[in-house]
Write a protein that holds these residues in place. Structure first.
Motif, PDB file in Angstrom:
ATOM      1  N   GLU A 311       0.852  -1.191   0.000  1.00 19.76           N
ATOM      2  CA  GLU A 311       0.000   0.000   0.000  1.00 19.76           C
ATOM      3  C   GLU A 311       0.892   1.246   0.000  1.00 19.76           C
ATOM      4  OE1 GLU A 311      -4.007   1.536   2.289  1.00 19.76           O
ATOM      5  OE2 GLU A 311      -2.564   0.319   3.400  1.00 19.76           O
ATOM      6  N   LEU A 312       1.059   1.840  -1.171  1.00 21.57           N
ATOM      7  CA  LEU A 312       1.934   2.992  -1.340  1.00 21.57           C
ATOM      8  C   LEU A 312       1.131   4.159  -1.909  1.00 21.57           C
ATOM      9  CD1 LEU A 312       4.999   1.218  -2.979  1.00 21.57           C
ATOM     10  CD2 LEU A 312       4.745   1.867  -0.585  1.00 21.57           C
ATOM     11  N   ARG A 313       1.355   5.325  -1.358  1.00 20.63           N
ATOM     12  CA  ARG A 313       0.672   6.528  -1.831  1.00 20.63           C
ATOM     13  C   ARG A 313       1.467   7.132  -2.986  1.00 20.63           C
ATOM     14  NH1 ARG A 313       1.167  11.966  -0.313  1.00 20.63           N
ATOM     15  NH2 ARG A 313       2.677  11.355   1.302  1.00 20.63           N
ATOM     16  N   ARG A 314       0.795   7.361  -4.101  1.00 24.23           N
ATOM     17  CA  ARG A 314       1.440   7.984  -5.260  1.00 24.23           C
ATOM     18  C   ARG A 314       1.720   9.447  -4.940  1.00 24.23           C
ATOM     19  NH1 ARG A 314       1.289   7.255 -10.994  1.00 24.23           N
ATOM     20  NH2 ARG A 314       3.013   8.539 -11.757  1.00 24.23           N
ATOM     21  N   THR A 315       2.957   9.883  -5.176  1.00 21.16           N
ATOM     22  CA  THR A 315       3.346  11.257  -4.853  1.00 21.16           C
ATOM     23  C   THR A 315       3.813  12.053  -6.056  1.00 21.16           C
ATOM     24  OG1 THR A 315       5.537  10.406  -4.243  1.00 21.16           O
ATOM     25  CG2 THR A 315       3.954  10.767  -2.454  1.00 21.16           C
ATOM     26  N   GLY A 316       4.408  11.419  -7.058  1.00 26.93           N
ATOM     27  CA  GLY A 316       4.999  12.153  -8.170  1.00 26.93           C
ATOM     28  C   GLY A 316       4.372  11.818  -9.502  1.00 26.93           C
ATOM     29  N   LEU A 317       4.094  12.837 -10.304  1.00 22.37           N
ATOM     30  CA  LEU A 317       3.508  12.661 -11.627  1.00 22.37           C
ATOM     31  C   LEU A 317       4.407  13.306 -12.674  1.00 22.37           C
ATOM     32  CD1 LEU A 317      -0.210  13.595 -10.816  1.00 22.37           C
ATOM     33  CD2 LEU A 317       0.811  11.304 -10.850  1.00 22.37           C
ATOM     34  N   PHE A 318       4.327  12.781 -13.883  1.00 26.13           N
ATOM     35  CA  PHE A 318       5.100  13.337 -14.998  1.00 26.13           C
ATOM     36  C   PHE A 318       4.327  13.101 -16.281  1.00 26.13           C
ATOM     37  CE2 PHE A 318       7.838  12.728 -18.654  1.00 26.13           C
ATOM     38  CZ  PHE A 318       8.676  13.834 -18.609  1.00 26.13           C
ATOM     39  N   HIS A 329       7.205   6.178 -18.995  1.00 23.66           N
ATOM     40  CA  HIS A 329       7.062   6.574 -17.598  1.00 23.66           C
ATOM     41  C   HIS A 329       5.988   5.733 -16.909  1.00 23.66           C
ATOM     42  CE1 HIS A 329       6.211   9.234 -14.103  1.00 23.66           C
ATOM     43  NE2 HIS A 329       7.515   9.453 -14.193  1.00 23.66           N
ATOM     44  N   ARG A 330       4.888   5.464 -17.604  1.00 24.66           N
ATOM     45  CA  ARG A 330       3.878   4.574 -17.025  1.00 24.66           C
ATOM     46  C   ARG A 330       4.462   3.190 -16.784  1.00 24.66           C
ATOM     47  NH1 ARG A 330       0.346   7.574 -20.442  1.00 24.66           N
ATOM     48  NH2 ARG A 330       0.685   6.151 -22.189  1.00 24.66           N
ATOM     49  N   ASN A 331       5.327   2.743 -17.695  1.00 20.31           N
ATOM     50  CA  ASN A 331       5.965   1.441 -17.506  1.00 20.31           C
ATOM     51  C   ASN A 331       6.809   1.419 -16.235  1.00 20.31           C
ATOM     52  OD1 ASN A 331       4.813   0.937 -19.971  1.00 20.31           O
ATOM     53  ND2 ASN A 331       6.733   0.624 -21.080  1.00 20.31           N
ATOM     54  N   VAL A 332       7.512   2.521 -15.969  1.00 25.21           N
ATOM     55  CA  VAL A 332       8.314   2.615 -14.742  1.00 25.21           C
ATOM     56  C   VAL A 332       7.400   2.534 -13.512  1.00 25.21           C
ATOM     57  CG1 VAL A 332       9.860   4.081 -13.403  1.00 25.21           C
ATOM     58  CG2 VAL A 332      10.128   3.939 -15.880  1.00 25.21           C
ATOM     59  N   VAL A 667      15.294  16.906 -14.532  1.00 22.30           N
ATOM     60  CA  VAL A 667      15.835  17.684 -15.639  1.00 22.30           C
ATOM     61  C   VAL A 667      14.765  17.993 -16.693  1.00 22.30           C
ATOM     62  CG1 VAL A 667      17.589  17.734 -17.452  1.00 22.30           C
ATOM     63  CG2 VAL A 667      18.135  16.763 -15.209  1.00 22.30           C
ATOM     64  N   VAL A 668      14.011  17.001 -17.088  1.00 21.15           N
ATOM     65  CA  VAL A 668      12.930  17.267 -18.043  1.00 21.15           C
ATOM     66  C   VAL A 668      11.791  17.996 -17.330  1.00 21.15           C
ATOM     67  CG1 VAL A 668      11.328  16.290 -19.712  1.00 21.15           C
ATOM     68  CG2 VAL A 668      13.556  15.186 -19.327  1.00 21.15           C
ATOM     69  N   GLY A 669      11.352  17.452 -16.217  1.00 23.27           N
ATOM     70  CA  GLY A 669      10.261  18.076 -15.469  1.00 23.27           C
ATOM     71  C   GLY A 669      10.683  19.318 -14.712  1.00 23.27           C
ATOM     72  N   GLY A 670      11.852  19.235 -14.066  1.00 22.69           N
ATOM     73  CA  GLY A 670      12.407  20.426 -13.436  1.00 22.69           C
ATOM     74  C   GLY A 670      12.261  20.526 -11.944  1.00 22.69           C
ATOM     75  N   ILE A 671      11.978  19.425 -11.220  1.00 26.29           N
ATOM     76  CA  ILE A 671      11.820  19.493  -9.761  1.00 26.29           C
ATOM     77  C   ILE A 671      12.944  18.704  -9.093  1.00 26.29           C
ATOM     78  CG2 ILE A 671      10.386  18.864  -7.780  1.00 26.29           C
ATOM     79  CD1 ILE A 671       7.941  19.213  -9.500  1.00 26.29           C
ATOM     80  N   ALA A 672      13.681  19.368  -8.201  1.00 23.92           N
ATOM     81  CA  ALA A 672      14.736  18.711  -7.441  1.00 23.92           C
ATOM     82  C   ALA A 672      14.840  19.387  -6.075  1.00 23.92           C
ATOM     83  CB  ALA A 672      16.073  18.795  -8.169  1.00 23.92           C
ATOM     84  N   GLY A 689      15.170  17.439 -26.867  1.00 23.47           N
ATOM     85  CA  GLY A 689      14.675  16.209 -27.459  1.00 23.47           C
ATOM     86  C   GLY A 689      13.435  16.366 -28.316  1.00 23.47           C
ATOM     87  N   GLY A 690      13.147  17.591 -28.734  1.00 24.11           N
ATOM     88  CA  GLY A 690      11.951  17.804 -29.528  1.00 24.11           C
ATOM     89  C   GLY A 690      10.683  17.921 -28.720  1.00 24.11           C
ATOM     90  N   LEU A 691      10.781  17.857 -27.400  1.00 24.85           N
ATOM     91  CA  LEU A 691       9.596  18.009 -26.558  1.00 24.85           C
ATOM     92  C   LEU A 691       9.132  19.461 -26.593  1.00 24.85           C
ATOM     93  CD1 LEU A 691      10.620  15.928 -23.406  1.00 24.85           C
ATOM     94  CD2 LEU A 691       9.323  15.166 -25.411  1.00 24.85           C
ATOM     95  N   THR A 692       7.837  19.657 -26.662  1.00 24.48           N
ATOM     96  CA  THR A 692       7.284  21.017 -26.694  1.00 24.48           C
ATOM     97  C   THR A 692       6.643  21.426 -25.380  1.00 24.48           C
ATOM     98  OG1 THR A 692       5.204  20.173 -27.619  1.00 24.48           O
ATOM     99  CG2 THR A 692       6.903  20.933 -29.180  1.00 24.48           C
ATOM    100  N   TRP A 693       6.368  20.449 -24.509  1.00 23.32           N
ATOM    101  CA  TRP A 693       5.846  20.782 -23.184  1.00 23.32           C
ATOM    102  C   TRP A 693       6.055  19.612 -22.230  1.00 23.32           C
ATOM    103  CZ3 TRP A 693       2.169  17.541 -21.150  1.00 23.32           C
ATOM    104  CH2 TRP A 693       1.391  16.805 -22.046  1.00 23.32           C
ATOM    105  N   ALA A 694       6.045  19.920 -20.958  1.00 23.71           N
ATOM    106  CA  ALA A 694       6.093  18.898 -19.913  1.00 23.71           C
ATOM    107  C   ALA A 694       5.477  19.481 -18.661  1.00 23.71           C
ATOM    108  CB  ALA A 694       7.524  18.441 -19.643  1.00 23.71           C
ATOM    109  N   LYS A 695       4.927  18.615 -17.848  1.00 21.36           N
ATOM    110  CA  LYS A 695       4.419  19.041 -16.546  1.00 21.36           C
ATOM    111  C   LYS A 695       4.692  17.938 -15.543  1.00 21.36           C
ATOM    112  CE  LYS A 695      -0.354  17.706 -17.712  1.00 21.36           C
ATOM    113  NZ  LYS A 695      -1.758  18.192 -17.815  1.00 21.36           N
ATOM    114  N   THR A 696       5.028  18.370 -14.353  1.00 22.55           N
ATOM    115  CA  THR A 696       5.349  17.422 -13.297  1.00 22.55           C
ATOM    116  C   THR A 696       4.915  17.995 -11.966  1.00 22.55           C
ATOM    117  OG1 THR A 696       7.141  16.062 -12.384  1.00 22.55           O
ATOM    118  CG2 THR A 696       7.682  18.330 -12.936  1.00 22.55           C
ATOM    119  N   SER A 697       4.635  17.113 -11.039  1.00 22.75           N
ATOM    120  CA  SER A 697       4.246  17.548  -9.701  1.00 22.75           C
ATOM    121  C   SER A 697       4.726  16.519  -8.691  1.00 22.75           C
ATOM    122  CB  SER A 697       2.727  17.720  -9.594  1.00 22.75           C
ATOM    123  OG  SER A 697       2.061  16.488  -9.752  1.00 22.75           O
TER     124      SER A 697
END
Length: 749
Positions: A311-318, A329-332, A667-672, A689-697
């Motif tokens: 039973e683990l609480r999800r904390t990080g999204l990308f 990322h879903r595979n990870v 680095v991609v998301g930007g939270i450290a 890498g050709g990415l045009t947007w990203a969001k992370t929390s």
């Protein structure tokens, strides 16, 4: 909750030929008013499920999990006041689990003991202050249950014809009953859970049902998961439904070779009435199921897959603009879920499923972002320290150390400290401190951390290098032969010596934090000697490092072994080697978690992105192009033609090579974290890498941190960030000076 145990560990008087169901009838003491409290404390040698009057006492399964049974057996406590009546039947079924079932890859079982056991203590408090205590002892009985066989590797057999409602009825008569007897057991071993229980999480319905070329009925759940199938069915009495599980298909049939000799097969014998089956004393890693003997038509409504893990609480999204990177990322995430079942395992499907230290040493930073794993990994670290304490500071390959119980597994190396794997004693607690900011983990694990580095210090050669003894090295280098996963390009001494330096520095920092100045000086001196030896023996004047491959440059850069000029040269050579490989992966377990950081740190961000976005094998996204829904053990666990890697060791659910997710988050998301526990935060997205947007929390101990960025058609970057109340940070964007961030939302660009 601290428990004063008066209960005894009990076992059936003789083998019942099935998983025993322990039973005790309980009448509440009269004339004391209502029940104000009732707590049931339970543990077992094996895995248990407890019920009162046929109703489960909790949502957990496979309790008490797997710990180092020689010294620590966990128990669970349940509030059962709402379940009690004037007359009650307390039942506890016990299966083989990790205690008595098969463990490891040598085909052995009963490594901890040959008798299943139960210890239970029910403490009831009444309105007038009266206390009633019911304990497991020889007044209990053990019933032969409907579970004819259960094993974590091989599966479970349930015979519904053997079920009897009298099991759960006060005063009911039972068949196949024996008295219980006590086992010799030291209750001082009993300890409460530190980590979370294993529970059912969600269910998945089949997305496809069809006949294979051989005429077998196959079911696809569209996700490689860990758990089991459950269903209600009616069919002829005595008929059998058989379910085999596998992660992949090969030539249109179940691909079972990667399971080695794990049978991964459940059998259900029908009573002739409506039967509900759920095999809760095993688990399988699978996407596909082969179902034989189903009465009538099998439809998508007939069966469901139950997802099971701690039973683990999800904390990080990308999330980002590239769908295949999102799938990776879903595979990870799914690989973490499947392998965080009571302890961090290497894989959940074959005859192994062990707590390999090297895998979690590599992956801990990614895990600590995705989920709140503080308690989960802290619990596992307690067993690591126990195993180490009883083996002169040696951190074994797996925790709990079942390999020490195997009788001379053919071809397996002698046990001693080994780089990356044994370094988990240092790297994992340090990761937890950085993620959650709790110095308590360093205080609890300090002796273990220090003992590991001190032991390795005794293993070095006179020249100061750690170039002795067995090493896994850069395990599963993609250029190694399928049957020789340790034959990496990277010199094992270079890898090991770099790891010693890194661990010594971390322990020196830990000692300083804890006010252990003499220890800090000791470990700083060891780190300095190791760095000097590394540079004098392995690094040429032009910056070339022995064995001249991506992993050795990666570790030297990220661990800080080089002077500034040599680090620049190493970064350039690393980028050159990456380009020479066509930006395909050329690292194994040691180099993969760090290579994108090494490139980024030395000014080669575009090369890091080129590796990340590569689709051809070997690469992180190649499995995605092949339909993977979890991270694979090998870069080419499945070959481009759809056949399974010919090596004897391959898994389609291993999280270690997904450790690049940590770089993606930072680095991609930007939270450290700028300070441990994200009390100060670094917001530093680096688009590419050709990415045009990203969001992370990330849900930190101080609240939610959010970052999103977008690059418009003109190449202009816009960043939005939000910090929780009381948290400050620094915004770092390429080409702009750093600026302080206050709590709350901010926008730039």
């Amino acid at each position: 909750m601290s428990v004063t145990w008066s209960a005894s560990m009990i076992t059936p008087y003789a083998d019942l030929g099935s998983a025993p169901l322990f039973r005790k009838e309980i009448e509440l003491d009269a004339d004391h008013g209502s029940v104000e409290s009732a707590v049931l404390h339970v543990s077992s040698l094996g895995v248990f499920e407890a019920a009162i009057n046929g109703r489960p006492v909790g949502d957990d399964v496979l309790s008490p999990g797997w710990s180092s049974y020689e010294w620590r057996v966990r128990y669970r406590s349940y509030d059962v006041a709402a379940l009690l009546e004037e007359r009650n039947v307390l039942t506890v079924s016990v299966g083989n689990g990790w205690y008595r079932g098969r463990l490891g890859f040598a085909g052995m079982r009963e490594l901890y003991g040959d008798r299943l056991g139960l210890i239970a203590q029910l403490e009831i408090g009444f309105a007038d202050g009266h206390r009633q205590t019911v304990v497991s002892d020889e007044t209990w009985t053990a019933i032969a249950s409907d579970i004819l066989a259960d094993d974590l590797y091989d599966g479970q057999t349930i015979d519904a014809r053997r079920r009897d409602p009298d099991w759960y009825t006060f005063g009911g008569s039972q068949r196949w009953v024996l008295n219980a007897r006590t086992l010799d057991f030291d209750p001082a071993k009993l300890t409460p859970y530190v980590g979370p229980p294993v529970i059912r999480h969600e269910t998945l319905a089949p997305v496809k049902i069809w006949s294979s070329p051989s005429g077998r009925t196959l079911v696809d759940f569209d996700q490689n998961l860990v758990g089991w199938l459950r269903f209600t069915v009616r069919g002829p009495r005595g008929s059998e439904i058989r379910i085999r599980h596998a992660e992949v298909l090969e030539d249109g049939e179940l691909g079972v070779r990667p399971l080695r000799d794990a049978q991964a097969t459940d059998r259900f014998i029908l009573s002739g009435g409506d039967d509900f089956f759920e095999p809760t004393k095993t688990f399988h890693g699978f996407r596909y199921a082969e179902i034989t003997g189903w009465p009538g038509e099998l439809t998508a409504d007939s069966v469901e897959a139950v997802v099971v893990h701690s039973e683990l609480r999800r904390t990080g999204l990308f999330e980002c603009s590239d769908p295949e990177l999102n799938q990776f990322h879903r595979n990870v995430v799914w690989g973490t879920r499947g392998n965080f079942l009571d302890l961090p395992t290497d894989c959940p499907q074959r005859n192994e499923r062990l707590g390999w230290t090297g895998d979690i040493a590599a992956f801990a930073p990614s895990a600590a972002y995705l989920f709140d794993v503080n308690a989960f990994l802290s619990d596992w670290l307690l067993d690591l320290a126990l195993e180490q304490r009883h083996h002169e500071g040696l951190v074994p390959f797996v925790i709990p150390d079942v390999l020490k119980l195997l009788r001379d597994p053919a071809g397996f190396p002698s046990r001693d400290s080994t780089a990356v794997w044994s370094d988990a004693a240092v790297w994992v607690p340090w990761t937890l401190y950085q993620a959650y900011g709790d110095r308590g983990i360093l205080e609890r694990q300090y002796e273990s951390m220090a003992a590991h580095v001190r032991r390795v210090g005794t293993l070095t050669s006179p020249n100061g290098l750690w170039d002795t003894g067995f090493q896994f090295g850069d395990w599963l280098d993609p250029d190694a032969p399928p049957d020789k996963p340790a034959d990496a390009k990277a010199d094992k001494g270079v890898v090991a010596t770099a790891c010693l330096y890194h661990s010594a520095r971390l322990v020196a920092s830990t000692a300083s934090l804890l006010g252990r100045s003499e220890d800090a000086a000791e470990f700083t001196a060891l780190a300095d000697r190791t760095r000097l030896a590394f540079n004098s023996q392995y690094v040429s004047a032009d910056g070339t490092i022995l064995s001249d491959c991506t992993t050795v440059y990666t570790l030297a850069i990220v661990f800080g072994l080089l002077s500034a000029p040599l680090e620049t040269a190493a970064g350039n050579r690393l980028a050159e080697l990456a380009a020479k490989s066509g930006h395909r992966i050329s690292t194994g377990f040691a180099g993969t978690p760090f290579i994108t950081d090494a490139l980024t740190q030395t000014g080669h961000l575009d090369t890091a992105y080129a590796l990340l976005m590569q689709r051809e094998c070997p690469s992180w996204l190649y499995p995605v192009t092949m339909g993977a829904t979890t991270v694979w053990e090998r870069w080419d666990s499945m070959l481009p033609d759809g056949s399974i890697n010919p090596g004897q060791m391959t898994s389609f659910n291993h999280y270690a090579l997904g450790a690049v997710a940590d770089w993606m988050h930072r680095v991609v998301g930007g939270i450290a974290p700028l300070e441990p526990g994200y009390s100060r935060v670094r917001i530093a997205p680096r688009p590419g890498g050709g990415l045009t947007w990203a969001k992370t929390s990330l849900e930190t101990p101080h609240g939610l941190v959010q970052v999103s960025w977008r690059v418009d058609d003109g190449g202009r970057l816009a960043v939005e960030a939000s910090l929780p109340e009381g948290v400050t940070g620094v915004l770092s964007l390429e080409g702009s000076p750093d600026r302080e961030l206050a709590s709350g939302p901010s926008s730039f660009g």
